[in-house]
Enzyme design. Structure first.
Site, PDB file in Angstrom:
ATOM      1  N   LEU A  21       0.811  -1.216   0.000  1.00  9.31           N
ATOM      2  CA  LEU A  21       0.000   0.000   0.000  1.00  9.31           C
ATOM      3  C   LEU A  21       0.843   1.264   0.000  1.00  9.31           C
ATOM      4  CD1 LEU A  21      -2.745  -1.035   2.590  1.00  9.31           C
ATOM      5  CD2 LEU A  21      -2.934  -1.001   0.100  1.00  9.31           C
ATOM      6  N   GLY A  22       2.034   1.179   0.575  1.00 11.15           N
ATOM      7  CA  GLY A  22       2.908   2.354   0.632  1.00 11.15           C
ATOM      8  C   GLY A  22       4.184   2.016   1.377  1.00 11.15           C
ATOM      9  N   GLY A  34       7.946   4.007   3.253  1.00  8.34           N
ATOM     10  CA  GLY A  34       8.628   5.231   3.649  1.00  8.34           C
ATOM     11  C   GLY A  34       9.895   4.898   4.398  1.00  8.34           C
ATOM     12  N   THR A  35      10.443   5.895   5.088  1.00  7.45           N
ATOM     13  CA  THR A  35      11.692   5.709   5.806  1.00  7.45           C
ATOM     14  C   THR A  35      11.570   4.634   6.883  1.00  7.45           C
ATOM     15  OG1 THR A  35      12.320   8.013   5.432  1.00  7.45           O
ATOM     16  CG2 THR A  35      13.439   6.862   7.217  1.00  7.45           C
ATOM     17  N   PHE A  36      10.417   4.574   7.553  1.00  4.53           N
ATOM     18  CA  PHE A  36      10.268   3.664   8.679  1.00  4.53           C
ATOM     19  C   PHE A  36       9.972   2.228   8.270  1.00  4.53           C
ATOM     20  CE2 PHE A  36       9.802   7.734  10.641  1.00  4.53           C
ATOM     21  CZ  PHE A  36      10.332   7.559  11.910  1.00  4.53           C
ATOM     22  N   GLY A  37       9.398   2.024   7.107  1.00  2.00           N
ATOM     23  CA  GLY A  37       9.044   0.676   6.700  1.00  2.00           C
ATOM     24  C   GLY A  37       8.017   0.674   5.587  1.00  2.00           C
ATOM     25  N   LYS A  38       7.193  -0.361   5.571  1.00  2.00           N
ATOM     26  CA  LYS A  38       6.198  -0.533   4.516  1.00  2.00           C
ATOM     27  C   LYS A  38       4.834  -0.815   5.131  1.00  2.00           C
ATOM     28  CE  LYS A  38       9.582  -2.527   1.285  1.00  2.00           C
ATOM     29  NZ  LYS A  38       9.903  -3.683   0.408  1.00  2.00           N
ATOM     30  N   LYS A  89       1.616  -2.396   9.141  1.00  2.00           N
ATOM     31  CA  LYS A  89       2.815  -1.586   8.990  1.00  2.00           C
ATOM     32  C   LYS A  89       4.002  -2.423   9.475  1.00  2.00           C
ATOM     33  CE  LYS A  89       4.887   2.889  10.207  1.00  2.00           C
ATOM     34  NZ  LYS A  89       4.699   4.164  10.932  1.00  2.00           N
ATOM     35  N   ASP A  99       2.870  16.378  12.930  1.00  2.00           N
ATOM     36  CA  ASP A  99       3.034  16.061  11.498  1.00  2.00           C
ATOM     37  C   ASP A  99       1.681  15.983  10.800  1.00  2.00           C
ATOM     38  OD1 ASP A  99       4.491  15.649   9.193  1.00  2.00           O
ATOM     39  OD2 ASP A  99       4.668  13.477   9.474  1.00  2.00           O
TER      40      ASP A  99
END
Length: 465
Positions: free
Chosen positions: A137-138, A140-144, A160, A257
């Site tokens: 689904l997406g 980023g820096t932290f994971g998927k 996540k 954020d």
């Protein structure tokens, strides 16, 4: 103006109750897509918990990524048979083995990660015997974030998967504590924050399970070619978002954020606007405006360590840029910027440079108060001379000058020709105040007359008797 990247990653993380321990999060290359062999499954004990998907990677004016797939769940597959786990095991590749003279057969160690510590997603294969991975689904820096099918509940969910690197694992545990606090104080979720279903540690990856929701509001805007939302939808979004933030603030937390990427639609289904007054007939109109606030990975308790820089650039409050310190009001500034974006389709302050950002604020909102300039830290003082902003300077590009000159006053952006727009402008003028001490609170904003306006099914104001 140079292209902006909507990805100002969080610099510092801190543990609740342990303000002296700081976790520095650095940017890393995008996750590798090169697959490697999976390890044998080792299921860890799961414990209840909560969260949301990571922010999108990049964003610039009108040049953005193609829309990601919808978060909506497809119809559930037929119930699994009793030998589901066995079938999943049969589909795995055979372990590589070394035959020793003693006839012992020992599996070689394998890896389920890429070189950056991201879990390698393989659609239609098992994450654990319980969860089947459907699609990415997406990331980023932290994971998927992965859409998965829960073989026990026979439903779809979003998981996540945090990178298998200590600093990200530590940061995710901080987020878990925040999410558990939100769920503990609002078990039936009246305040529209994402709720964690459970979490578990699998192959050195912290995995957080959430309800599968729709697209982010930003992704819906992008798929709708950045056509604005109608004013009655903005009213409903604003009320829900302020309700979420008021609740978070009452728990002594600052989100830090807030942005359209971190607001998920419960249901992304939409219809063509057609003959709806004041709306582009080609625009898509949501059938359901319910939302959930997500991504509490950088949420900060008021008494804990505050990093110097927070908030994604476009939604960053002036007190952060000026180095004055920050607290709850920085979230209110972010909401103001978000609501303007809902009305126009574009970010209000589209930049990645501090001086240019301040120049944009001056054009849209007027001069920065002298007392804030005087109190600014040493780094920010270089932007001013004799109490005035030094823009343009010798390094300012022609493109930047042209872009800043083209900006309009806030009242001209909102164009208050109707009562709803007039009240909306008044609400924004109380949110986008330079001095954080004078900025309206979330709870006060919910009592604003803008939320007293009634609309009919076509989005037209219903006149009071």
């Amino acid at each position: 103006m140079t292209t902006s990247t909507r990805e100002d990653w969080k610099k510092d993380f801190y543990k609740n109750g342990m303000p002296n321990e700081v976790i520095v999060i650095e940017d890393t290359p995008p996750p590798s897509t090169t697959p490697v062999n999976n390890t044998p499954y080792r299921v860890q004990q799961s414990i209840p918990y909560l969260l949301g998907p990571p922010a999108s990677s990049t964003r610039s004016k009108r040049i953005r990524e193609s829309p990601p797939p919808s978060f909506l769940a497809p119809p559930p597959p037929p119930p699994p048979s009793n030998n589901t786990t066995t079938s999943a095991v049969k589909r795995r590749k055979k372990d590589v083995v070394i035959k020793r003279p003693s006839t012992a057969v020992i599996p070689l160690p394998t890896s389920c990660d890429d070189k950056d510590g991201h879990y390698i997603i393989k659609p239609n294969e098992s994450l654990t015997p319980r969860y089947k991975m459907m699609k990415l689904l997406g990331q980023g820096t932290f994971g998927k974030v992965v859409e998965c099918y829960d073989r026990v509940k026979r439903t779809y969910c979003a998981i996540k998967i945090i990178r298998a690197i200590p600093k990200y694992r530590d940061a995710s545990k901080i987020e878990i504590r925040v999410l558990n606090s939100l769920k503990e104080h609002d078990p039936i979720n009246l305040n529209k924050c994402i709720h964690l279903i459970e979490w578990f540690d699998y192959c050195n990856h912290i995995c957080m399970v959430f309800e599968l929701l729709g697209q982010s509001v930003f992704d819906f805007l992008k798929a709708n070619e950045f056509r604005p939302f109608p004013i009655h939808h903005i009213q409903q979004f604003a009320k829900q978002l302020l309700t979420s933030v008021a609740f978070v603030h009452e728990l002594k937390l600052i989100h830090t954020d807030l942005k359209p990427e971190n607001i998920l639609l419960v249901d992304s289904q939409s219809v063509e606007a057609g003959n709806m007054p004041g709306v582009d007939p080609k625009s898509r109109i949501l059938q359901n405006t319910d939302i959930r606030l997500i991504d509490f990975g950088s949420a900060t308790f008021e008494q804990d360590y505050h990093s110097t820089v927070v908030c994604t650039r476009h939604y960053r409050a002036p007190e952060i840029i000026l180095g004055l310190g920050w607290s709850y009001p920085c979230d209110i500034w972010s909401i103001g910027c978000i609501l303007v974006e809902f009305l126009t389709g574009d970010a209000l302050f589209q930049t990645h440079d501090n001086l240019e950002h301040l120049a944009m604020m001056v054009v849209v909102l007027g001069k920065i108060p002298a007392k804030l300039i005087k109190a600014a830290n040493r780094d920010a003082q270089k932007f001013f001379k004799d109490g005035k902003l030094k823009y343009p300077d010798v390094d300012t590009t022609k493109q930047s000058k042209k872009y800043v000159r083209a900006l309009k006053l806030l009242k001209h952006i909102i164009n208050p020709q109707t009562n709803a727009r007039y009240q909306f402008l008044d609400l924004l003028s109380k949110m986008l105040v330079y001095d954080p001490a004078l900025r309206i609170t979330a709870r006060e904003a919910l009592r604003h007359p803008f939320f007293m306006i009634n609309f009919d099914s076509l989005g037209q104001e219903i006149a009071e008797n």
